[in-house]
Each structure stands twice: as C-alpha cells, then as structure tokens.
Design an enzyme around this catalytic site. Structure first.
Site, PDB file in Angstrom:
ATOM      1  N   GLU A 591       5.818  -7.989  -4.106  1.00 35.92           N
ATOM      2  CA  GLU A 591       4.896  -6.915  -4.471  1.00 35.92           C
ATOM      3  C   GLU A 591       4.711  -6.022  -3.243  1.00 35.92           C
ATOM      4  OE1 GLU A 591       0.196  -6.710  -5.012  1.00 35.92           O
ATOM      5  OE2 GLU A 591       1.131  -7.998  -6.534  1.00 35.92           O
ATOM      6  N   ASP A 592       5.542  -5.003  -3.152  1.00 36.61           N
ATOM      7  CA  ASP A 592       5.547  -4.119  -1.986  1.00 36.61           C
ATOM      8  C   ASP A 592       5.534  -2.671  -2.454  1.00 36.61           C
ATOM      9  OD1 ASP A 592       5.897  -2.843   0.452  1.00 36.61           O
ATOM     10  OD2 ASP A 592       8.076  -3.098   0.405  1.00 36.61           O
TER      11      ASP A 592
END
Length: 879
Positions: A591-592
């Site tokens: 999750e970036d």
C-alpha cells in the site's frame, strides 16, 4: 547446570554469534591418500560477476525505464542488501532464525518444569517479571547477574521455576523432562529412570559393545599406559616434561614400520602425526553407522502432564497478569513485554498488562482445515472485527466467525482482509497505532482468532491482515516508545524518530535487533495463526524521511534522492524474500501512494518482491467526481487513465472504489454522498435514488473489471450501507452509535438487497466465467463526448454509458470475433433497482462485418443512460 540448561543458555547467550568449525578430524587408510576437503565457506554472490538469475536493474529494461541515476542507485542498493545479509549471518544461523525470534523471546514453557522469559532491553540495568502470581514483586523473579541473565546485545533472561507441591519429592533425574501437551505419557507408567536406563543397556547394546559403558576409564587407562608405560608417573611431581608430538609420532612410526597391522592411523588437517592408534574395522564401522541413537528410551524417561501437575504448581499460571520490570538510568519502569501475545492495554484506566496464555490441552484450539489454494485473482472483503456487529458495541471474533464469514462466502468473495487485529490501546485509531505487535486485539482470545482463521479456511476464504510496520504508537506505558528508558531502543532519535503529522514513532530499520523483531513478527502471524498474507500499510511513511508528505511530480529522482530511506526499503525486500521462502504461498500487498518503481518485481531483478500493489488513486478519483463534478462533466479519459493507466505490473494492481478510508477516516461513504437521506425518507424509487443506485453499480463494475486481478471492497459498501463509520471518541461523547454495520437492512426487500444481488452477480463473473483471471483487458473505445467506455477481456465485452441523460438504441462498438453475443450482466435490470430498459429479446446481438475501433467487426447494442452491460461471445461465426 543440567545439559539442557546449558543448551538453552548457550542458545540465548551465544546464538547471535554463530561460529562454524574450520577443522575436521578424518580417518585415513594410508599417508598417501589425498588430504581432507577444505571446510565449505558460505560464498557471497556477486551480480556483477555474472551470478545466475540476479540482475539488480533487471526490471528497468522490462518496464522500459532508462534512467542512469536510478539504475546506479539500484546497484548500490543491491550491494547494501548483500552487506546486510552478511551482517545478519554473523549473528544468526540462517534467515529463518532471524525471523523466528518468537521461539525464544517472550514467555515460553520449558520442558524442565519451568517457564523461560526473554526480552531485549539494552538500556536497562536490571530486569524482572512482576505480576499477580508473585504479588508484583520486582525481586522474586529476576534475571541473574552477569552473562547468566544478560548478554552483550541487551537480551535479558529470566527463569521462573515451577513450585514443588507440599509432600512431593524433587525429581530423581536433574534433567527430568515433561510433556505438557499430552494427558498421559510413557513416563507416567511408574517405571523409574534407572529401570529405563537398564532397559536401554540390555536392549540397545549387543554383547561386548557395552564394554566401555561398564568400564568408563578403560580407554583413559590404556592411553595413559601407552604414553607413560605400565609404571608411569603417579603424581604431578613424577611427570616428566611432555615430548613434542611430532617427535613422539616419528618414534612410534619407526617402531612399527614393519608391522602390517599398524598402517592405519589418524591424521589432523593433513598432518601425519598423532598419539593415537586407530584400527579401522569396516564391519564394525558399518554396524555403528547403522545403529540409531537410543532416543526412544530417552523419551520414555519423560513424564506427562498429569505427573507434572501432581508434582508441581506452575510458576506462572495460565491467565496470570504480568509486566516486565526494568531498572534504568532514569529510574524503575514497568512495561508490557514487547513479545507478549495477549494483552489488556487499558485495564479500566490503570496501566495495562500482559496475560500469560498457556491454555490446557483440552482448551487449546486444534486446527481442522488447511489454507485454501491461492487463486489466480483476488476478491477481497475488507472488514473490521469491532464494528462488524449490528449492536452499538465492540463485536467479537466469535460473532464475526458465526455471522460475517458465512455471509462473505455467500457474497462471492475469496479472501478477507482484517484491519485492527493487532493490539492497539486506543480503539478510535482503528488499529493503525499498534502498541503490542505480537498480540491479538481486544475482540477475544488467541484461541478465538485461531478459530476464525480456521473456519474461514474451511469456507475457502484466504485470511489477510493489515500489518503496520511503517510506524508505531508513541505510547510509553503500553507500547514500545522509551521501552527500556532509552529513546533509541526501537526507534530513531530526534525528528527522524517522529512521524511529521501523525505523532507516531518511526522504526530504526538499520538496527539488526529491530529487524529481528519486525521479521519475527511477520513470521509469527503465519506460524501461530496461519494467516495467508499481509497488506503492508502506508509504505510511504517509512520509505521516505518526509513520510510521503511531499509533492511528487513523477521524476525518477524522487525515488532515490536524499529523502529516500534505503534501510526501510531493504527491510521490505528482506521481508518479502524471507516470507516467500519460508511460506511459498504467502501473499504480500504493498500500500504505497507513491507507487514506487518495482514494487511487484522480483527482488532478484531489483524489485521489492510484493505480489500485489494498491492503486489508491482510483478511490480518490471517484470521490472527487462525486463531491465536485457534475455528472455530465465526468471525463472518460481520466477514468481510464486512473484505473488502467499504470502499465507496470497492471495485472498485479489491486483496485477498490472505497475502502476503510472513506468509511472510517472522518469522510463520508459513497452511499452517503449518492443517496443522502433519500433512503430513510423515501424508500420508493425516485430520480435521486435511481441515480445513486446506477452510479453505485457502474463505479464498482468498472473498477472491478477494467484492470488488474485483485479487487477490494469494505464491509457493507457492497449493499450501499447508508451511514459512515465513526469510532467512539471524545468528539462524539464516546458513542458507539455509528461504530457498527446495519445488517438488518438486508432483511428488507428493496435497494440494499438489490445492490447486494448485483454485487454477487458481479463476483460470479470470475467465479463461473474466470473473466478476471484468464484475460487482461483490451480497452478499445473511450468516447468523452458520448461518455461511453468499452473494453474486451477475452470473449467478454464490457460497455459503460456514464451519460446522465442520453440513451443509445444502436450504439456501435468494435469486437474482434464475429458471432453472437449475449448479455450476462446488466446493471439496468429491475432486480438490481434499475429501469429495465433493455428487453429480454434484445439480450442477443449479432456482429456486423464493419471495422470499428480498429476491430474487424462491430456490434450494435442498446445502451441506456447510466448503465453497464457485460456481453459474452456465445457462438463464433466463421467467415
């Protein structure tokens, strides 16, 4: 100290500095034989020297990226990774040992009627365990002085001896072991240890083999006689100066040079001299090597749980409350152990405590199901245990298991992703300010969570967890901040150790002991609870020293400049390598928000090694459209670019229309924006409600089907839950009124049932047709004027009309294959709260031999406003 205690102590004190022997003894038949092989050294691999399969910049050419600065950075990063691995292997046997700290640290039952506790606190001067079992005494159960209780790396070791019950005698064997799991074991038969040893000697040794067992000093006496003669010196004063070994050997060799029976001897690292005579008998050697060690007899000396409970009272009973006590330069401290597996963080306003979890065998959960096979596409149902109930209270693991898991299975999802499972002191933080990383949260016991995972596996659901290793809670009483009184135990000091906006602490990823803690934490959840994967939360917070709060222009330099935390990226690479090696079926999700290059590329090719990456921009786009733009001004090109414009690893992209962010983090859910109070005031279908239902379905269908092979939906959003989630906090008077899900809405006929029905049928596109896993999309029609988007996935045609007013009776879109197409999903059907504008006689359409959208054929379809249809090629026409 017993043999086992020596092993335990040695593993604790010296396990971090493993030394492999560099010399070996070999038997040789003659001096002319080749010397023994050299000791095998662990060889470091160098990609620059042509290491097979390793290319630190391999994914750049695959992705079409040509940037010398970033390529140089990747090569330097790979060298740093090699150095880090070499450093780890100087303190750990292997990488599994590096990621298995939970096997030693924390509280563990030892086989020798005791409990061992181990903790890392390099800033402490004294360590003890305090709890209700010892009246919170800081002196009764403490670490011993010196290296018996504290090593040079800051690891403390405390032994809690079980107490002998009144009237019971100490064990006959000092090294007596107990099997705590079984109610009955062979050792409970009443056979004494001497009888077992005698039985071993009688049954194990063949006649004559026990000669040296019965006469332990015969070999020593023979050697002494050989060295000094039959009348050798009896006192130290009579002992002459020892002769030099080589001279003594040459004398012996000369004496026996003509004796054929003395041509066998020992060599030491290639040297031919020694003081021992070794006669090599091939028959005896074969018999010796074939003989198995007498482990069965050793096990027979163990006693079972009944014998242990009869003789001993547990030093720390199951369910005991405890903390670790430190004496530090700043004074005494009491902390919840960092490796505690069950915690009460609040304790009714008092300081929290750990709970010793050692349930008896009859209460320990027994696994029944294996993990499901990893699917080719993911349909993830994201959920929060605490708000999963209908009542205004914190729901439990058991309630979720009984009520929500069957619903998720019936809804067509193949995985659940749980947020807030790891213990956190403040409930309103949703679980993103973790305080106790090895402990399950307040929703039940560890056994309850095991049952949840096991039942999910039985239903064919994978279980993922949100894992927060990008920062930690700043709590100093329950969490890791100032854990041992020092500011740099787990975290950076100064500004680097503080998140710039969230008030959380930032881990020190370059520290081997911190890496040991974090990697072990990942492995712990897989080994102990059988979870199938992790969603790594908010990677931008850890990958950049500005915590991701910077303007990104897309320039490659932003991914390797001075603000990039190389140590954090190395940790992520190491985490993926170790997880996928130890657990080949594990799934990791990145999750970036910055979409760092190489997130899902193999680590051997310069990537970070994740299986999927989250594209958060899709949800942001939909939210912006709904809140700021008129329906008629929506850009089809922007929708396509946002949902499918990422060319790198598009098949590994995870999309969602809204996750917990819109439902929890203070914003409105899409349902609130689309429907407002319409549903509550007038459940009868009207224009506003029709608009909301139409967009609700279209947004989800296009997000689900236009790009990658992973889709996520947050609990309740699939049926248009009308209210947002708001956790109890001071601003709402700590109310639970919005901290739940209104499942009762599904018991009533109407919009919510219809939206759920559409969502189920949308999931069935993959379950029955494998639309998502078999084919990638071919987007061939994007018309901003007509507000129409169309794309193909194999033999399936998806077509969307986002126009708020215009309907089209015969809209032409291109298809490659000539034949007959049939509608298999239509968002405008009345059973989905649509208008039913397309009659059943219009569900079958034949292609026309006309080139449209670059395709050889076309199909003319009815296309109502704000609707979407999925066509399947049911019959191919050969021209």
């Amino acid at each position: 100290m017993s043999h086992l205690k020596r092993l335990v102590y040695r593993s604790i004190t010296y396990r971090r500095s493993v030394v492999f022997p560099t010399k070996k003894w070999r038997c040789s038949v003659s001096p002319g034989q080749p010397p023994p092989p050299k000791h095998r050294q662990r060889q470091s691999k160098n990609p620059e020297s042509g290491e097979k399969g390793i290319d630190p910049v391999g994914f750049l050419s695959k992705s079409g990226i040509t940037h010398k600065g970033f390529a140089l950075y990747l090569r330097e990063r790979y060298k740093s990774l090699k150095d880090l691995k070499d450093e780890i292997l100087t303190r750990h046997i292997d990488f599994r040992d590096m990621a298995s700290g939970f096997e030693l640290l924390g509280m563990h039952r030892n086989v020798q009627h005791r409990v061992d506790f181990m903790e890392w606190a390099p800033g402490a001067r004294y360590c003890a365990i305090v709890g209700d079992f010892n009246d919170w005494s800081p002196t009764e159960n403490c670490a011993r002085e010196g290296h018996y209780g504290h090593d040079d790396y800051g690891y403390w070791f405390v032994i809690l001896e079980d107490k002998l019950r009144d009237g019971e005698e100490p064990d006959e064997l000092y090294f007596q072991q107990y099997n705590y799991v079984d109610d009955y074991d062979k050792g409970d038969s009443g056979v004494t240890a001497d009888e077992v040893f005698q039985k071993a000697n009688d049954e194990y040794w063949e006649p004559g083999e026990d000669r040296f067992v019965k006469s332990r000093f015969e070999i020593i006496a023979k050697l002494y006689e050989q060295m000094f003669g039959p009348n050798g010196p009896q006192t130290e004063e009579e002992l002459e100066e020892m002769r030099e070994r080589e001279t003594d050997y040459e004398t012996w060799k000369e004496k026996h040079k003509d004796d054929p029976n003395f041509n066998l001897h020992v060599i030491d690292s290639g040297k031919e001299y020694d003081i021992f005579n070794v006669i090599d008998d091939p028959v005896s050697k074969a018999k010796f090597r074939a003989k198995k060690p007498p482990i069965a007899y050793w096990f027979e000396t163990r006693k079972g749980r009944k014998a242990w409970l009869k003789k001993y009272a547990p030093a720390i009973p199951h369910g005991s409350k405890y903390r670790v006590y430190f004496n530090t330069p700043n004074g005494p401290l009491e902390r919840i152990p960092a490796w505690a597996t069950y915690v009460n963080p609040e304790a009714d306003g008092n300081q929290g405590y750990a709970i010793h979890w050692e349930p008896p065998p009859e209460h320990a959960y027994k696994w029944k199901h294996n993990s499901p096979k990893v699917p080719k596409s993911l349909r993830i149902y994201e959920a929060h245990i605490g708000i999963s109930g209908s009542e205004p209270k914190i729901a439990s693991f058991s309630e979720f298991t009984e009520k929500v898991l069957p619903y998720v299975k019936d809804a067509g999802y193949n995985a659940i992703q749980l947020i807030g499972v790891v213990e956190h002191k403040d409930y309103f933080t949703v679980g993103y300010r973790v305080t106790n990383m090895f402990a399950v949260s307040r929703y039940g016991t560890p056994e309850d969570f095991k049952r949840l995972v096991d039942v999910a596996h039985g239903l064919g659901l994978l279980v993922f967890m949100d894992i927060v290793h990008s920062y930690s809670a700043a709590d100093e009483m329950v969490g890791l901040s100032l854990f041992d009184g020092s500011n740099d135990c787990y975290f950076h000091t100064g500004k680097r150790g503080q998140h710039k906006f969230w008030g959380t602490r930032m881990f020190k990823y370059e520290d081997l002991d911190v890496l040991h803690y974090l990697l072990s934490n990942l492995n712990w959840w897989v080994v102990e609870y059988h979870v199938d994967g992790f969603n790594f939360h908010s990677l931008a917070s850890m990958m950049y020293t500005h915590n991701g709060f910077a303007s990104f222009t897309g320039d490659m330099e932003e991914f390797y400049n001075q603000y990039v935390d190389r140590s954090a990226i190395l940790y992520l690479i190491l985490a993926n390598e170790i997880l996928h090696t130890l657990h080949p079926n594990i799934i990791t999700i990145a999750e970036d928000a910055t979409l760092y290059p190489g997130l899902c590329e193999p680590t051997s090719q310069g990537g970070l090694g994740f299986d999927y990456f989250v594209n958060p921009h899709a949800s942001e786009m939909w939210l912006w459209f709904l809140e700021n733009a008129q329906d008629s001004s929506w850009s089809m090109s922007k929708i396509v670019d946002t949902l499918a414009g990422i060319n790198r690893n598009s098949d590994k992209m995870l999309l969602y229309t809204e996750n917990h962010n819109q439902s929890i983090s203070g914003g409105w859910s899409f349902a609130e924006i689309l429907y407002g109070q319409t549903l509550e005031q007038s459940p009868v279908m009207n224009d506003l409600l029709l608009r909301g239902c139409s967009l609700h379905k279209m947004i989800r269908l296009i997000t689900y089907s236009i790009s990658g092979r992973a889709y996520l939906n947050f609990m309740g959003n699939e049926f248009g839950h009308p209210k947002r989630v708001e956790f109890p906090m001071s601003s709402n008077g700590f109310s639970f009124s919005l901290a739940n899900r209104d499942w009762d809405l599904l018991a009533k006929e109407g919009v919510h049932q219809n939206l759920l029905s559409f969502d189920k049928d949308m999931m069935d596109l993959e379950k029955t047709e494998k639309v998502i896993s078999r084919w990638l999309p071919n987007i061939h029609h994007v018309n901003d004027t007509n507000m129409v988007i169309s794309y193909l996935r194999g033999p399936f045609l998806f077509i969307f009309n986002f126009h708020p007013a215009n309907s089209y009776e015969r809209y032409s879109v291109g298809v490659e294959e000539a034949g007959e197409y049939q509608i298999i999903l239509n968002s405008d059907e009345k059973k989905y709260s649509g208008q039913g504008s397309i009659g059943q006689d219009q569900y079958f359409r034949k292609t026309i031999s006309r080139r449209v959208d670059g395709m050889r054929n076309c199909i003319e379809v009815p296309l109502p406003s704000r609707s979407a249809q999925v066509y399947k090629l049911t019959r191919i026409l050969r021209v």
